[in-house]
Design a protein around this motif. Structure first.
Motif, PDB file in Angstrom:
ATOM      1  N   HIS A  97       0.823  -1.210   0.000  1.00  0.00           N
ATOM      2  CA  HIS A  97       0.000   0.000   0.000  1.00  0.00           C
ATOM      3  C   HIS A  97       0.861   1.266   0.000  1.00  0.00           C
ATOM      4  CE1 HIS A  97      -3.968   1.840   0.453  1.00  0.00           C
ATOM      5  NE2 HIS A  97      -3.473   2.666   1.348  1.00  0.00           N
ATOM      6  N   SER A  98       1.906   1.286   0.816  1.00  0.00           N
ATOM      7  CA  SER A  98       2.702   2.514   0.901  1.00  0.00           C
ATOM      8  C   SER A  98       3.616   2.688  -0.312  1.00  0.00           C
ATOM      9  CB  SER A  98       3.494   2.581   2.214  1.00  0.00           C
ATOM     10  OG  SER A  98       4.490   1.588   2.232  1.00  0.00           O
ATOM     11  N   THR A  99       4.268   1.617  -0.771  1.00  0.00           N
ATOM     12  CA  THR A  99       5.051   1.769  -2.001  1.00  0.00           C
ATOM     13  C   THR A  99       4.105   1.875  -3.202  1.00  0.00           C
ATOM     14  OG1 THR A  99       5.287  -0.620  -2.208  1.00  0.00           O
ATOM     15  CG2 THR A  99       7.093   0.525  -1.183  1.00  0.00           C
ATOM     16  N   GLY A 100       2.905   1.313  -3.066  1.00  0.00           N
ATOM     17  CA  GLY A 100       1.913   1.412  -4.142  1.00  0.00           C
ATOM     18  C   GLY A 100       1.563   2.856  -4.450  1.00  0.00           C
ATOM     19  N   ASP A 266      10.843   0.865   2.760  1.00  0.00           N
ATOM     20  CA  ASP A 266      10.914   2.192   3.379  1.00  0.00           C
ATOM     21  C   ASP A 266      11.826   3.139   2.625  1.00  0.00           C
ATOM     22  OD1 ASP A 266       9.221   1.598   5.573  1.00  0.00           O
ATOM     23  OD2 ASP A 266      10.849   0.397   6.403  1.00  0.00           O
ATOM     24  N   ILE A 267      12.406   2.675   1.519  1.00  0.00           N
ATOM     25  CA  ILE A 267      13.436   3.478   0.862  1.00  0.00           C
ATOM     26  C   ILE A 267      12.851   4.753   0.267  1.00  0.00           C
ATOM     27  CG2 ILE A 267      13.439   2.629  -1.535  1.00  0.00           C
ATOM     28  CD1 ILE A 267      16.520   2.179  -1.094  1.00  0.00           C
ATOM     29  N   LEU A 268      11.549   4.741  -0.060  1.00  0.00           N
ATOM     30  CA  LEU A 268      10.925   5.932  -0.630  1.00  0.00           C
ATOM     31  C   LEU A 268      10.342   6.840   0.450  1.00  0.00           C
ATOM     32  CD1 LEU A 268       9.176   3.967  -3.486  1.00  0.00           C
ATOM     33  CD2 LEU A 268      11.042   5.571  -3.807  1.00  0.00           C
ATOM     34  N   GLY A 269      10.404   6.392   1.694  1.00  0.00           N
ATOM     35  CA  GLY A 269       9.837   7.176   2.792  1.00  0.00           C
ATOM     36  C   GLY A 269      10.906   7.940   3.547  1.00  0.00           C
ATOM     37  N   HIS A 270      10.526   8.509   4.647  1.00  0.00           N
ATOM     38  CA  HIS A 270      11.448   9.309   5.438  1.00  0.00           C
ATOM     39  C   HIS A 270      11.610   8.681   6.824  1.00  0.00           C
ATOM     40  CE1 HIS A 270      13.390  12.681   7.316  1.00  0.00           C
ATOM     41  NE2 HIS A 270      13.449  13.297   6.158  1.00  0.00           N
ATOM     42  N   PRO A 271      12.869   8.507   7.304  1.00  0.00           N
ATOM     43  CA  PRO A 271      13.070   7.856   8.604  1.00  0.00           C
ATOM     44  C   PRO A 271      12.294   8.528   9.739  1.00  0.00           C
ATOM     45  CG  PRO A 271      15.187   8.282   7.540  1.00  0.00           C
ATOM     46  CD  PRO A 271      14.136   8.885   6.661  1.00  0.00           C
ATOM     47  N   ASP A 272      12.133   9.856   9.653  1.00  0.00           N
ATOM     48  CA  ASP A 272      11.436  10.557  10.736  1.00  0.00           C
ATOM     49  C   ASP A 272      10.013  10.067  10.941  1.00  0.00           C
ATOM     50  OD1 ASP A 272      13.534  12.047  11.483  1.00  0.00           O
ATOM     51  OD2 ASP A 272      12.658  14.006  11.023  1.00  0.00           O
ATOM     52  N   ASN A 273       9.443   9.415   9.921  1.00  0.00           N
ATOM     53  CA  ASN A 273       8.075   8.943  10.102  1.00  0.00           C
ATOM     54  C   ASN A 273       8.013   7.694  10.972  1.00  0.00           C
ATOM     55  OD1 ASN A 273       5.734  10.275   9.501  1.00  0.00           O
ATOM     56  ND2 ASN A 273       5.101   8.770   7.974  1.00  0.00           N
ATOM     57  N   TYR A 274       9.171   7.193  11.394  1.00  0.00           N
ATOM     58  CA  TYR A 274       9.202   6.125  12.394  1.00  0.00           C
ATOM     59  C   TYR A 274       9.322   6.683  13.808  1.00  0.00           C
ATOM     60  CZ  TYR A 274       9.081   2.192   9.238  1.00  0.00           C
ATOM     61  OH  TYR A 274       8.669   1.259   8.325  1.00  0.00           O
TER      62      TYR A 274
ATOM     63  N   TRP B 153      22.040   7.805  -3.545  1.00  0.00           N
ATOM     64  CA  TRP B 153      20.694   7.287  -3.298  1.00  0.00           C
ATOM     65  C   TRP B 153      20.117   6.593  -4.524  1.00  0.00           C
ATOM     66  CZ3 TRP B 153      17.162   9.443  -6.523  1.00  0.00           C
ATOM     67  CH2 TRP B 153      17.374  10.751  -6.971  1.00  0.00           C
ATOM     68  N   VAL B 154      20.616   6.920  -5.713  1.00  0.00           N
ATOM     69  CA  VAL B 154      20.128   6.237  -6.914  1.00  0.00           C
ATOM     70  C   VAL B 154      20.540   4.764  -6.857  1.00  0.00           C
ATOM     71  CG1 VAL B 154      20.194   6.153  -9.423  1.00  0.00           C
ATOM     72  CG2 VAL B 154      20.250   8.359  -8.257  1.00  0.00           C
ATOM     73  N   PHE B 155      21.809   4.538  -6.456  1.00  0.00           N
ATOM     74  CA  PHE B 155      22.289   3.159  -6.347  1.00  0.00           C
ATOM     75  C   PHE B 155      21.563   2.420  -5.228  1.00  0.00           C
ATOM     76  CE2 PHE B 155      25.838   5.404  -8.363  1.00  0.00           C
ATOM     77  CZ  PHE B 155      25.910   4.652  -9.524  1.00  0.00           C
ATOM     78  N   ASN B 156      21.182   3.165  -4.179  1.00  0.00           N
ATOM     79  CA  ASN B 156      20.483   2.529  -3.070  1.00  0.00           C
ATOM     80  C   ASN B 156      19.211   1.817  -3.519  1.00  0.00           C
ATOM     81  OD1 ASN B 156      22.424   3.480  -1.397  1.00  0.00           O
ATOM     82  ND2 ASN B 156      21.202   5.150  -0.551  1.00  0.00           N
ATOM     83  N   TYR B 157      18.558   2.352  -4.575  1.00  0.00           N
ATOM     84  CA  TYR B 157      17.339   1.715  -5.064  1.00  0.00           C
ATOM     85  C   TYR B 157      17.643   0.326  -5.626  1.00  0.00           C
ATOM     86  CZ  TYR B 157      14.891   6.183  -4.678  1.00  0.00           C
ATOM     87  OH  TYR B 157      14.325   7.330  -4.200  1.00  0.00           O
ATOM     88  N   PHE B 158      18.860   0.164  -6.134  1.00  0.00           N
ATOM     89  CA  PHE B 158      19.218  -1.125  -6.726  1.00  0.00           C
ATOM     90  C   PHE B 158      19.849  -2.071  -5.708  1.00  0.00           C
ATOM     91  CE2 PHE B 158      18.930   1.932 -10.125  1.00  0.00           C
ATOM     92  CZ  PHE B 158      18.153   1.251 -11.048  1.00  0.00           C
ATOM     93  N   THR B 159      20.548  -1.498  -4.717  1.00  0.00           N
ATOM     94  CA  THR B 159      21.143  -2.355  -3.693  1.00  0.00           C
ATOM     95  C   THR B 159      20.177  -2.551  -2.527  1.00  0.00           C
ATOM     96  OG1 THR B 159      22.148  -0.437  -2.643  1.00  0.00           O
ATOM     97  CG2 THR B 159      23.480  -1.607  -4.254  1.00  0.00           C
ATOM     98  N   THR B 160      19.001  -1.912  -2.585  1.00  0.00           N
ATOM     99  CA  THR B 160      18.007  -1.926  -1.512  1.00  0.00           C
ATOM    100  C   THR B 160      18.637  -1.586  -0.160  1.00  0.00           C
ATOM    101  OG1 THR B 160      18.189  -4.290  -0.964  1.00  0.00           O
ATOM    102  CG2 THR B 160      16.641  -3.680  -2.712  1.00  0.00           C
ATOM    103  N   TYR B 161      19.439  -0.524  -0.147  1.00  0.00           N
ATOM    104  CA  TYR B 161      20.094  -0.126   1.098  1.00  0.00           C
ATOM    105  C   TYR B 161      19.058   0.331   2.125  1.00  0.00           C
ATOM    106  CZ  TYR B 161      22.986   2.581   4.312  1.00  0.00           C
ATOM    107  OH  TYR B 161      23.585   3.071   5.423  1.00  0.00           O
ATOM    108  N   ALA B 162      18.950  -0.401   3.200  1.00  0.00           N
ATOM    109  CA  ALA B 162      17.984  -0.041   4.231  1.00  0.00           C
ATOM    110  C   ALA B 162      18.651  -0.118   5.600  1.00  0.00           C
ATOM    111  CB  ALA B 162      16.787  -0.976   4.171  1.00  0.00           C
TER     112      ALA B 162
END
Lengths: 425, 287
Positions: A97-100, A266-274, B153-162
């Motif tokens: 839902h969130s990445t959607g 979570d990569i498209l979100g912002h850490p502060d929202n945690y 951050w562009v590469f992060n999308y491919f390496t799924t850096y979390a």
């Protein structure tokens, strides 16, 4: 739905009985099966189906999430975490839902920019275009309301900043602000009404999508060369040709979607929202989600007074940047539809697209950051805002007077059968 | 005709020119990325590391920090530290939780209970910690991150850096120094002075942190793993272990989600290939 009424008579007597009373099968057949579609549509045209699919995904996952979510200020944050932790498959449903939301906006931007390039907004498709702009506005509202629901720091402060925009409107600004927030500050009543609206709006979107498709089926699809369908030879029935092509595109679209949802939710979100919402602590850097950044940059770029107060001017620019799309069918005076045959338009168009990406990037930076030499984001974003509006109010109205379009093919079948005329980008 | 690739290249160059001109304050260091077993799409948690990290959390962090979303039962779940149910039951029984339905309002914890907070309210926590509030650790590893400028951050999308959260926590725990290093300035360029009761930390924003250095070499006695391997008893090791553990607390179903993701991706790739063939065959005759 339109001129191509079908005289459909089901073979099955029960279905025939139904059809005589409610011709729903004939309706479905004429719109989803027989609908004559230009045979030269490229893959940019599959985003319509992708968007319909995404609306479905968001509604289905959203309904499941609403079964577990608690719209109460002290419980909302933990209830979203409980979905991720304790609901069976909850982490995946929430991530889809969130990445959607991001995938939905990615697709809608492609869809809009496809329309801009191929002149899909021109007569006789003005209402089709306007309905699309309405859907885009509704999507923005829905995404904004949805982003507030997890009640993290960014949720809370986004709600505070965005509702505050309305306060700039003279006289009625404050009452609107209080109506939106349900009080003087963002609090539990805000969360409650945003949840209610977040649940309501997708169904309104679905209704407008219905109108959008209806308005599409009257003139039929535009196509990459922008020459209207002349004979049946130019078309193929929607099913199976486009149902299968769109289906293929949807499956391909799901690959990056799944990549984000399963591996980097979570990569498209912002850490502060945690961090749970806290009215007493302002985050150092409030940024909206990426899909709002271009418009946020436009809002922020107006930091000077000019007759009106800068805050009101910013809001006018922000609102105007979307509302201007409603007038686009009449602003672009060129008779030739497709950008493929407009040599000068192409340059302005691609500059507009790059400019839009730049605005997106500016929106994510702090205004005092240096970009080129002594010029900051606040300075250069003014240039981008100027070009954004110039494109619509100066370039498109005047360009057709100076531009000499390339010769158009006689029909859709001609360039496909013969050699020349590249029909796609 | 302009190629789309040209457009994107131009956009990327444009962004590149505008890339990070971040003002760096003297004495402040950015967190460095670490290698984590759970990084990338193939990464999974290291069960031994999570068990060690839990020990650090329990013996050190938990005396000031709460973790209200962590339940004892989670510690027995697959893809986590995976203690046995018996161990978790025994562990829970060592803690007391509030329960208004029992006489006295307190009872021994059960696996279903959540980790008891060290302080009843934020006010109590601040009183006991010189005015600073130790943040809840339930999702701390996802509420912190390190910033990647363009094009990282562009590469992060491919390496799924979390793993920005554990990277940050690990760096913070190793960035204490007893003396304020010479030449440290505030963000506005004025000389840095350490406020009373605060500690110098080169990674923490503003460089002055309320938490005293929590770890020291040899502080925690690790038991050897089942296969007999041991790890060094150093701050570096403790901080890595506890960062990994906190990542698991924040994202307990990571392993599970990834393995589901592989199945979904494999299905989608196969399905896409089939749909492509269907589409090609169908359209072959149209031209």
């Amino acid at each position: 739905m339109s001129a191509h009424e079908s005289k459909y008579t089901p073979a099955n007597p029960v279905l025939r009985w139904v059809e005589d009373r409610l011709p729903i099968l004939g309706f479905a057949k004429s719109t989803l099966v027989d609908y004559p579609t230009p045979k030269n549509l490229n893959y940019w045209w599959t985003f319509g189906a992708i968007l319909a699919f995404m609306l479905g995904v968001q509604i289905v996952t959203g309904i499941v999430l609403a079964m577990h979510y608690t719209p109460e200020a002290s419980l909302a944050f933990d209830s979203v975490e409980a979905i991720k932790r304790d609901v069976v498959g909850g982490r995946i449903i929430q991530a889809v839902h969130s990445t959607g939301a991001s995938m939905f906006f990615f697709a809608v931007y492609i869809h809009i920019f496809r329309g801009l390039y191929f002149g899909s907004y021109k007569a006789p498709r003005e209402i089709l275009w306007i309905l699309g702009v309405i859907i885009f506005l509704l999507m923005m509202a829905t995404a904004f309301f949805g982003y507030v629901l997890p009640w993290g720091q960014m949720s809370f402060w986004a709600a505070a900043v965005i509702t505050n925009i309305f306060a700039a409107i003279p006289i009625i600004g404050d009452p609107i602000l209080q109506l939106l927030r349900g009080g003087f500050a963002v609090d539990n009543p805000t969360l409650n009404r945003f949840f209610s609206l977040h649940y309501l709006l997708p169904f309104i979107i679905a209704a407008v999508v219905f109108l959008h498709i209806w308005a599409l089926h009257v003139p039929g699809n535009n196509n990459p060369i922008g020459v209207e369908v002349k004979s049946e030879r130019d078309t193929v029935p929607f099913h199976p040709y486009y149902t299968m092509k769109d289906f293929f595109a949807v499956v391909v679209f799901c690959i990056p979607f799944a990549w984000f949802a399963f591996f980097a939710p979570d990569i498209l979100g912002h850490p502060d929202n945690y961090i749970q919402a806290n009215p007493l602590v302002t985050p150092p850097h409030i940024v909206p989600e990426w899909y709002f950044l271009p418009f946020y940059a436009i809002l922020r770029a107006i930091d000077f007074n000019f007759i009106l107060d800068s805050k009101l001017l910013g809001v006018i620019a922000f609102g105007g940047s979307i509302l201007i799309l409603f007038f686009l069918p009449w602003l672009d005076t060129a008779k030739v539809r497709s950008g493929t045959f407009r040599p000068a338009f192409k340059w302005f168009y691609w500059l507009f697209a790059v400019n839009f990406l730049l605005l997106m990037w500016y929106g994510a930076q702090t205004p005092d950051m240096k970009v080129v030499g002594p010029f900051t984001v606040a300075d250069v974003s003014k240039l981008s805002v100027a070009y954004y509006f110039l494109y619509f109010i100066v370039i498109l109205p005047l360009l057709s007077r100076f531009e000499k379009p390339r010769p158009l093919p006689n029909s859709i079948s001609e360039p496909v059968l013969g050699k020349p005329a590249q029909a796609t980008t | 005709m302009i190629k789309i690739t040209t457009i994107f290249a131009a956009a990327l160059i444009g962004l590149g020119l505008a890339a990070p001109v971040t003002a760096q304050e003297a004495g402040h260091t950015e967190a460095a990325k670490q290698h984590w077993s759970f990084a990338g799409i193939f990464g999974t948690y290291d069960q031994n590391q999570l068990q060690r990290g839990f020990q650090v959390f329990r013996e050190v962090c938990a005396s000031c920090h709460s973790a209200r979303l962590l339940a004892f039962r989670n510690l027995a779940e697959e893809g986590g530290p995976a203690f046995s149910e018996g161990q978790v039951k025994e562990l829970a029984a060592q803690y007391e939780v509030s329960d208004v339905t029992v006489a006295g309002g307190k009872r021994k914890a059960l696996p279903a209970d959540h980790w008891p907070s060290p302080f009843a309210t934020e006010l109590d926590a601040r009183d006991a910690n010189g005015g600073a509030f130790p943040p809840d650790m339930s999702v701390l590893a996802k509420a912190r991150s390190i910033e990647d400028g363009f094009p990282g951050w562009v590469f992060n999308y491919f390496t799924t850096y979390a793993e920005g959260g554990p990277d940050y926590i690990h760096a913070l725990l190793n960035a204490y120094s007893e003396e304020v290093p010479a030449g440290v300035t505030n963000s506005d360029g004025t000389p840095f002075t350490l406020p009373e009761g605060k500690y110098f930390n080169a990674v923490f924003p503003s460089n002055s942190i309320g938490m005293p250095p929590p770890l020291s070499d040899g502080q925690i006695e690790y038991a050897a793993a089942a296969d007999g391997t041991t790890v060094p008893l150093t701050v570096e090791q403790y901080s890595k272990d506890v960062s990994a553990f906190l990542m698991w607390v924040a994202e307990p179903h990571l392993d599970n989600t990834k393995s589901a993701g592989f199945k979904v991706l494999a299905f989608l790739l196969l399905f896409a290939a089939l749909m492509y063939l269907v589409k090609q065959r169908l359209w072959r005759k149209v031209h």
